[in-house]
Design an enzyme around this catalytic site. Structure first.
Site, short mmCIF file in Angstrom:
data_model
loop_
_atom_site.label_atom_id
_atom_site.label_comp_id
_atom_site.label_asym_id
_atom_site.label_seq_id
_atom_site.Cartn_x
_atom_site.Cartn_y
_atom_site.Cartn_z
N GLU A 67 3.16 -14.42 9.67
CA GLU A 67 3.83 -13.30 8.98
C GLU A 67 3.17 -11.99 9.32
O GLU A 67 2.02 -11.95 9.74
CB GLU A 67 3.69 -13.48 7.45
N LYS A 113 1.33 -8.67 8.17
CA LYS A 113 0.52 -8.22 7.04
C LYS A 113 0.92 -6.79 6.72
O LYS A 113 0.69 -5.87 7.50
CB LYS A 113 -0.96 -8.29 7.37
N ASP A 142 0.96 -3.21 4.86
CA ASP A 142 -0.15 -2.39 4.37
C ASP A 142 0.31 -1.50 3.21
O ASP A 142 0.52 -0.30 3.36
CB ASP A 142 -0.69 -1.53 5.53
N TYR A 178 5.10 -14.59 -1.17
CA TYR A 178 4.37 -15.73 -1.73
C TYR A 178 5.01 -16.13 -3.05
O TYR A 178 5.09 -15.33 -3.98
CB TYR A 178 2.91 -15.29 -1.94
N LYS A 210 -6.57 -8.90 11.67
CA LYS A 210 -6.36 -7.45 11.54
C LYS A 210 -6.18 -6.80 12.91
O LYS A 210 -6.96 -7.07 13.83
CB LYS A 210 -7.58 -6.80 10.86
N CYS A 226 -12.60 35.64 8.30
CA CYS A 226 -11.24 35.14 8.53
C CYS A 226 -10.82 35.40 9.98
O CYS A 226 -10.92 36.54 10.45
CB CYS A 226 -10.27 35.82 7.57
N CYS A 276 -7.76 38.13 9.75
CA CYS A 276 -7.87 39.50 9.26
C CYS A 276 -9.30 40.01 9.18
O CYS A 276 -9.54 41.15 8.81
CB CYS A 276 -7.18 39.64 7.91
N CYS A 315 -10.08 32.76 2.54
CA CYS A 315 -10.05 34.18 2.85
C CYS A 315 -9.51 34.86 1.59
O CYS A 315 -8.39 34.58 1.16
CB CYS A 315 -9.12 34.44 4.04
N CYS A 324 -3.70 39.59 4.46
CA CYS A 324 -3.94 38.64 5.56
C CYS A 324 -2.58 38.06 6.00
O CYS A 324 -1.92 37.37 5.21
CB CYS A 324 -4.89 37.57 5.05
S1 IVH Z 1 -0.58 -13.75 1.20
C1 IVH Z 1 -3.53 -16.15 -1.31
N1 IVH Z 1 0.93 -12.48 2.92
O1 IVH Z 1 -3.07 -8.66 2.09
C2 IVH Z 1 -2.79 -15.35 -0.32
N2 IVH Z 1 -0.74 -11.22 1.77
O2 IVH Z 1 -6.18 -9.58 1.77
C3 IVH Z 1 -2.07 -14.25 -0.91
N3 IVH Z 1 -0.75 -8.83 2.32
O3 IVH Z 1 -3.85 -8.89 -1.30
C4 IVH Z 1 -1.70 -13.19 0.01
N4 IVH Z 1 0.93 -8.88 3.73
O4 IVH Z 1 -1.82 -7.50 -0.66
C5 IVH Z 1 -0.08 -12.37 2.05
N5 IVH Z 1 2.38 -11.49 4.43
C6 IVH Z 1 1.38 -11.38 3.57
C7 IVH Z 1 0.73 -10.15 3.30
C8 IVH Z 1 -0.34 -10.12 2.41
C9 IVH Z 1 0.04 -8.11 3.13
C10 IVH Z 1 -1.87 -8.25 1.54
C11 IVH Z 1 -1.90 -8.68 0.09
C12 IVH Z 1 -3.22 -9.32 -0.12
C13 IVH Z 1 -4.02 -8.88 1.07
C14 IVH Z 1 -4.93 -10.01 1.48
#
Ligand code: IVH
Length: 665
Positions: free
Chosen positions: A111, A113, A115, A224, A310, A404, A407, A422, A428
């Site tokens: 999946e 991740k 942010d 999840y 990451k 500045c 000016c 300034c 200015c």
């Molecule tokens: S699963 C027990 N899936 O990443 C597992 N987390 O450090 C529960 N996050 O706190 C997390 N995308 O906020 C999962 N596809 C994804 C995610 C994801 C982002 C974040 C989430 C979590 C942190 C894990």
């Protein structure tokens, strides 16, 4: 069908249409039809307060004050994932899973991740009951009222085989386009920018005003599912089910069965993620079967069955050739690093943020240094280090300017602030022009017949020295002896039309330091008119909910200036709104957002001026002449034949008074 049944039917239909629109990107009715059903529901609900339901589609708009958040305990603790940064780490996790399962076959769900910030949602009988932030993993903040405003989170599920009670977790996100827009607005208002969409989403979700949350257009992805009687053993399969129930699940989820497929997935998304509408910072790998997840179990902090990979923030090393200093509308000096051009994440970078003098000192920057520049989740690249070993022995430390750059006035530093200013606010040039640009901005006086280039030109020609001068400009002034009469007329009309902008926005337009759009509203609503605001003491200002010491001081300083008071008096004299409309609070909506409206003819219910105000208050813009960009003409009796002909020729809709007022109900 009685009214109660109709309410139930409308709620069901609108939930379905919402899901089609926000989850599947596949609307099945037009926006107009949607709005009209929503209007009907709102009216019926007003008539039947006893049928109030927090999960009604009408509740998405939020309210002004939610109060403080209650802390609630998570039913299952919200753990984090351990991080990996390279293929070897991924391979060792994969091996440890093989060993933990005694060589049994297993699938991995790959999946994205996301942010943002994690959220836990509880549903009972298919209805959203609660939304809680991660908090410390054991307790989180109950942000249900804010969560209800997020359109991609279903309030009521589509019919399906969901358990009576379950929890679903995911990420709340601010899409890049919303984030860029928000930061542009904050920049104009000289409010601090959000460094990245995660901070912006988090600040928004924890706001005490769910109305503000609703206006920020947050999005979500769920990833999840937890509960006793989930439909399937496979995580991937459960997520497909959740998608059917109405949750937004990423299309990028893949079930794979080898390490090579995992590497391919990582490689693909490391590049392709740049095309996603939301911020991402890695990949998550999860053993798919819940039975196998249970076999693998947890360490104290994270599951053994899942891991995060990451993405690396891209970094480059380049030469710092100079430091330039920008002067903002409030006189704040911002140092900017000039760099030898370098490519990072596919974009060419020539500048980086330097924050303030302390940052330059802490890094011990020398002009001519080789510096490491990173472009992570942040919008503006930043300097993260110096290659001291590459430093030429002859170069000197960078010293912050004392005067500045525009000016020549000596700079000052306010108590406790890291930034220099300034103080020559009335002489200015970038400060003068910046204040005029702020004044004409969309969220302020909304004079879009002029832009920054025009402000610059008029300033150079000596036509304007402050924003009150705008109201003295004539067509002849602009046109001189040239042939720009048509555009000059348009500009003057645009300035004239701004006189109907409501008082709250006039307060914002003044550009008082630290007084952004929201605070200007608070001040306007509390003091009700300009004289009261101008005469308020520091104590009186601090009595306004939401106004603190710094802002109160800033308002006092602003009106202490003779120059500023003179400008405000002139604005009053030109006929700008100097007091709040008693009913304006209830009548403020964004129903006319983005619409350009021409008023023509004589009206029965309201005067032309009142209509102008109604348009402004509901987010629309008054324009004086019909063009292809006009959304519609609000026509009363005796609409001029030339206007009628032009509207017909350009295919611009003509709307009568009654229809217009209905649109706003
Ligand atoms: S699963 C027990 N899936 O990443 C597992 N987390 O450090 C529960 N996050 O706190 C997390 N995308 O906020 C999962 N596809 C994804 C995610 C994801 C982002 C974040 C989430 C979590 C942190 C894990």
């Amino acid at each position: 069908m009685d009214e109660k049944e109709r309410i139930e039917e409308l709620r069901r239909l609108l939930h379905e249409y919402n899901i089609r629109y926000y989850i599947y990107n596949d609307p099945i009715i037009t926006d107009l039809e949607f709005d009209s059903l929503m209007n009907e529901l709102q009216k019926l609900e007003q008539r039947h307060p006893e049928l109030y339901d927090a999960n009604s589609p009408t509740q998405r708009v939020g309210s002004d004050l939610n109060g403080n958040f209650e802390q609630v305990e998570h039913k299952y603790p919200m753990l984090s994932l351990s991080n990996t940064y390279n293929e070897q780490d991924v391979a060792s996790w994969y091996d440890s899973v093989c060993r933990g399962l005694d060589g049994e076959n297993f699938n991995v769900c790959c999946e994205i991740k996301f942010d943002g910030l994690s959220i836990s949602l509880i549903y009972i009988d298919g209805k959203l009951i609660r939304g809680v932030t991660r908090g410390d993993g054991v307790h989180g903040d109950d942000v249900t009222t804010n969560v209800r405003t997020i359109r991609s989170i279903p309030l009521v599920l589509q019919p399906g085989d969901y358990p009576r009670e379950f929890e679903i977790r995911g990420e709340v996100l601010m899409p890049w386009n919303v984030f860029d827009h928000l930061n542009k607005e904050r920049e104009l208002a000289e409010e601090p920018l959000f460094a990245n969409p995660r901070n912006a989403a988090s600040g928004t979700l924890k706001s005490l005003s769910s109305k503000l949350v609703a206006s920020r257009h947050l999005d979500s992805y769920l990833y999840y599912l937890l509960g006793e009687n989930l439909p399937c053993d496979g995580h991937f399969e459960n997520m497909q089910k959740a998608a059917e129930w109405g949750f937004k699940i990423s299309d990028a989820m893949r079930k794979v069965s080898s390490l090579d497929e995992i590497y391919d997935y990582i490689k693909y998304w490391d590049v392709e993620r740049k095309n996603l509408p939301v911020a991402t910072d890695g990949i998550v790998l999860k053993v798919n079967s819940q039975r196998q997840q249970r076999l693998l179990g947890y360490t104290a902090k994270s599951p053994r069955w899942a891991i995060a990979y990451k993405f690396k923030a891209e970094r480059a090393c380049t030469k710092l050739t100079d430091i330039k200093y920008q002067v903002g509308r409030t006189g704040q000096i911002t140092p900017v690093a000039c760099l030898d051009e370098v490519q990072i994440s596919g974009t060419s970078v020539k500048r980086a943020t330097l924050n303030n003098e302390d940052f330059i000192k802490k890094m011990d920057l020398h002009i001519g240094d080789y510096v490491y520049v990173e472009k992570g989740g942040e919008i503006i690249p930043k300097i993260v280090g110096v290659a001291y070993d590459k430093r030429d022995a002859h170069i000197l430390p960078a010293t912050f300017i004392t005067h500045c750059p525009e000016c020549g006035t000596e700079l000052i530093r306010y108590n406790g602030e890291a930034a220099y200013y300034c103080p020559n606010d009335s002489g200015c040039p970038p400060q003068i022009k910046g204040r005029i640009e702020h004044f004409i901005a969309r969220k302020a006086m909304n004079i879009d017949s002029i832009g920054p280039e025009t402000v610059d030109e008029y300033y150079r020609r000596g036509l304007i020295r402050n924003f009150a001068d705008l109201y003295d400009i004539t067509v002849e002034d602009i046109n001189g002896d040239g042939n720009r009469e048509r555009s000059a007329k348009k500009i003057v009309n645009g300035i004239e039309a701004s006189k109907s902008v409501p008082f709250e926005r006039v307060v914002f337009a003044l550009g008082i330091r630290f007084v952004g759009e929201t605070n200007a509203k608070l001040l306007a609503r509390y003091f009700k008119n300009m004289d009261a605001l101008m005469g308020a003491t520091e104590e009186e200002l601090k009595a306004v909910d939401g106004i603190g010491d710094v802002m109160a001081r800033s308002v006092i300083d602003y009106f202490a200036s003779h120059e500023n008071r003179k400008i405000v008096e002139r604005l009053k004299h030109y006929g700008l709104r100097m007091s709040i409309e008693e009913s304006s609070e209830e009548n403020t909506t964004d129903k006319l957002n983005g619409m350009s409206i021409v008023i023509s003819g004589v009206f029965a219910t309201h005067t032309r001026d009142e209509y102008k105000m109604i348009i402004e208050r509901n987010g629309g813009k008054n324009v004086s002449s019909i063009s292809a960009k006009t959304t519609f003409v609000l026509a009363g009796d005796k609409m001029g034949p030339a206007k009628l002909q032009k509207a017909e020729k350009l295919g611009v809709r003509i709307i009568d008074e009654e229809t217009f007022l209905k649109m706003l109900e």
